[in-house]
Motif scaffolding. Sequence first.
Motif, PDB file in Angstrom:
ATOM      1  N   PRO A 455       0.824  -1.213   0.000  1.00 25.75           N
ATOM      2  CA  PRO A 455       0.000   0.000   0.000  1.00 25.75           C
ATOM      3  C   PRO A 455       0.859   1.264   0.000  1.00 25.75           C
ATOM      4  O   PRO A 455       1.781   1.389   0.813  1.00 25.75           O
ATOM      5  CB  PRO A 455      -0.812  -0.118   1.291  1.00 25.75           C
ATOM      6  CG  PRO A 455      -0.788  -1.570   1.633  1.00 25.75           C
ATOM      7  CD  PRO A 455       0.560  -2.067   1.180  1.00 25.75           C
ATOM      8  N   LEU A 457       0.187   4.561   0.872  1.00 26.16           N
ATOM      9  CA  LEU A 457      -0.880   5.315   1.515  1.00 26.16           C
ATOM     10  C   LEU A 457      -0.718   6.818   1.351  1.00 26.16           C
ATOM     11  O   LEU A 457      -1.704   7.542   1.137  1.00 26.16           O
ATOM     12  CB  LEU A 457      -0.951   4.935   2.994  1.00 26.16           C
ATOM     13  CG  LEU A 457      -1.112   3.436   3.291  1.00 26.16           C
ATOM     14  CD1 LEU A 457      -1.196   3.209   4.793  1.00 26.16           C
ATOM     15  CD2 LEU A 457      -2.324   2.867   2.577  1.00 26.16           C
ATOM     16  N   ASP A 494      -5.200   1.040   7.413  1.00 25.99           N
ATOM     17  CA  ASP A 494      -4.630   1.707   6.237  1.00 25.99           C
ATOM     18  C   ASP A 494      -5.626   2.684   5.621  1.00 25.99           C
ATOM     19  O   ASP A 494      -5.271   3.817   5.268  1.00 25.99           O
ATOM     20  CB  ASP A 494      -4.218   0.670   5.186  1.00 25.99           C
ATOM     21  CG  ASP A 494      -2.908  -0.020   5.528  1.00 25.99           C
ATOM     22  OD1 ASP A 494      -2.223   0.427   6.471  1.00 25.99           O
ATOM     23  OD2 ASP A 494      -2.577  -1.016   4.853  1.00 25.99           O
ATOM     24  N   TRP A 495      -6.869   2.251   5.485  1.00 28.28           N
ATOM     25  CA  TRP A 495      -7.887   3.133   4.918  1.00 28.28           C
ATOM     26  C   TRP A 495      -8.118   4.342   5.822  1.00 28.28           C
ATOM     27  O   TRP A 495      -8.272   5.472   5.351  1.00 28.28           O
ATOM     28  CB  TRP A 495      -9.187   2.363   4.714  1.00 28.28           C
ATOM     29  CG  TRP A 495     -10.336   3.218   4.266  1.00 28.28           C
ATOM     30  CD1 TRP A 495     -11.446   3.521   4.972  1.00 28.28           C
ATOM     31  CD2 TRP A 495     -10.466   3.892   3.006  1.00 28.28           C
ATOM     32  NE1 TRP A 495     -12.281   4.334   4.238  1.00 28.28           N
ATOM     33  CE2 TRP A 495     -11.707   4.580   3.030  1.00 28.28           C
ATOM     34  CE3 TRP A 495      -9.666   3.974   1.869  1.00 28.28           C
ATOM     35  CZ2 TRP A 495     -12.147   5.343   1.946  1.00 28.28           C
ATOM     36  CZ3 TRP A 495     -10.111   4.737   0.783  1.00 28.28           C
ATOM     37  CH2 TRP A 495     -11.333   5.412   0.833  1.00 28.28           C
ATOM     38  N   TYR A 497      -5.950   5.721   7.724  1.00 26.23           N
ATOM     39  CA  TYR A 497      -4.800   6.616   7.541  1.00 26.23           C
ATOM     40  C   TYR A 497      -4.998   7.488   6.300  1.00 26.23           C
ATOM     41  O   TYR A 497      -4.714   8.698   6.327  1.00 26.23           O
ATOM     42  CB  TYR A 497      -3.518   5.801   7.417  1.00 26.23           C
ATOM     43  CG  TYR A 497      -2.283   6.635   7.177  1.00 26.23           C
ATOM     44  CD1 TYR A 497      -1.557   7.156   8.256  1.00 26.23           C
ATOM     45  CD2 TYR A 497      -1.844   6.915   5.891  1.00 26.23           C
ATOM     46  CE1 TYR A 497      -0.426   7.939   8.035  1.00 26.23           C
ATOM     47  CE2 TYR A 497      -0.719   7.696   5.669  1.00 26.23           C
ATOM     48  CZ  TYR A 497      -0.016   8.207   6.742  1.00 26.23           C
ATOM     49  OH  TYR A 497       1.105   8.989   6.512  1.00 26.23           O
ATOM     50  N   VAL A 498      -5.475   6.896   5.221  1.00 26.78           N
ATOM     51  CA  VAL A 498      -5.690   7.654   3.984  1.00 26.78           C
ATOM     52  C   VAL A 498      -6.738   8.742   4.195  1.00 26.78           C
ATOM     53  O   VAL A 498      -6.520   9.916   3.849  1.00 26.78           O
ATOM     54  CB  VAL A 498      -6.112   6.713   2.840  1.00 26.78           C
ATOM     55  CG1 VAL A 498      -6.548   7.518   1.614  1.00 26.78           C
ATOM     56  CG2 VAL A 498      -4.969   5.774   2.464  1.00 26.78           C
TER      57      VAL A 498
END
Length: 585
Positions: A455, A457, A494-495, A497-498
């Motif tokens: 990823p 990010l 992760d999502w 964080y984005v």
Amino acid sequence: MSAGNRSVLAIIDSRKLPDRLGADHTIFAALKHFGIPCEVLDGGDYMGAIPEYIAPRALYVIAHDGAAEWLKPEVAARIAEAVKQGAGLICFDRRVDEWPSDLRGLLPTDVGQARVGTLSIAEQPSFVTHGHEPGAELELEQEIAVVTLPSSAGWQPLVTTGDGQAVIASGAAGEGRVVLFGAGEQLYAEGVFGHVRGIDGLMWRSIVWAAAKPFPMRCIPPYVTARMDDCNGTWNAFDYVRVMNRYGIGPNLGLFIDEMGPTDWAAAKRLYDAGGADFSMHAFRDDFYTARPNYTPYAVLPDKPDLSNGGTQVAFEGLSMDHHTGLDLPLETIQRNFRRMDEAFSRAGIQHSRVLNSHFGEVGWGAVPLFLERGVDMPTNNTAFGQLYGNQPVWHPKPYGIRGLSGRYGVTIDRCPQHPGMTFVAMSVSHARKTHMGLDILSGRVPFIGESETPKLDEAAAAGIANIKLGLDALAYGMLFTHEERINVISLEDWEYVVNSIVKGLDGWEVEYAEREHVGVTCKRLFDSALVRANLTEQGLHCVLCGQTDGPSPLTIWENDGEGCTRRVVEVDALEGYAEVQLGR
């Protein structure tokens, strides 16, 4: 002054056809999109105009090269005096030395000429250049002639040549504010730089800054919303949506309804009841990627249907069109498919959104009346009805008819040419990126079927920030977009964080996080109506609106705040043809 003393008077000369034609697409399309009441003073019109038509106004726009040459001395003097008394002036006419003397006296005496292929944002920040890094370069598609201004006291450079000469600059004339666009309206021509590519703010912010206040507009509020396509809930049963909900972002979710299991439908119902998302039929299924050996979802819900039998029997099943031939499915099949769709939404206790979000944007003609029967009237894909995704027709959708190098359109807010019941409301950046996938912030940045080993990010967040800012700069709306199968290969952390990074990246920007259907409804109501008169009296600001809307819509009022400007938004009740709105001082 039939449009009132808080309207715009644009000066043109229809006899200068090549010069004026450009302004139709670059200036007047923009004024319409910005929701500004505007009338014209045309050198080609033999009827003339009474003095009261010319002044007072909130703002004068000299709309194209040679537009002011024809002005009679007494008319030019009346405009110049109105500016000195507090009206604004925006100039896109590069032939300033042809102006009558009273009007020419509003600008610096010593102006120069140059040809440039690159411009730069000036070093000193300003309201007009908000969102641009000082020194950022604007690379033009071709060299153009520009007027340059000397370093003069009282004039602030906004955009400069490479060697620092001001090309766009703001200044004062008595009580009035003036902005000179030394690149002319040609800067916004499609073959030079164009609209919805990051510099629309230079235009609308100049208008707002220069105009006498209060200054009303029927513009789109600074919405930031989201849309996800190819949705079946992912491994986390739409839990990724709650990350966006924390900030007030409610996405439209285009569903693959046959790919959803009981856990997914239950989660969708909870989101629907909470107003956390609106839901559209995307297709029944399209699970091509499950056959790829490098497809590795982050996890799999135990009750997620395995329609492809482990990737061995993949299929695409749409609602109304044959994805291979582009022909409508038989009408009986379309009607049966709609019943399947209705039953799925009904079982879940969810109402289909007004947003039409079809897979590949492919909608057969036989489906249009069936969607309208269900109140679905706002297509969100940047594609035309009745054909496959590729080889899109040329149809110049409003506001600007921008067609990218991939044949996809950018921002589209316009009626369907073949059916007045459908209104396209689509915010895409495909015209401004290398491919039509530029809108998808995760494309090429997550481990989805080999697009990326890991990823990326920060890259994804940067893409999201850039896409959203492009929409906000265009006075449209910011769109956070991806295909859900890419969310399905990363962790929820992760999502998160984005999304968090995107929100942080919008610090300093005026934003209003919103649900996608609400954004579409607002855009449609603005499209279906107009601010036709604005007049300031001792009692306050008096506005006249015309049109037909199915609910409240925003009226934006701008005020000066030092060298900047601030907005307040007033909700106008549903319009039934005509309404007067009185706002106190």
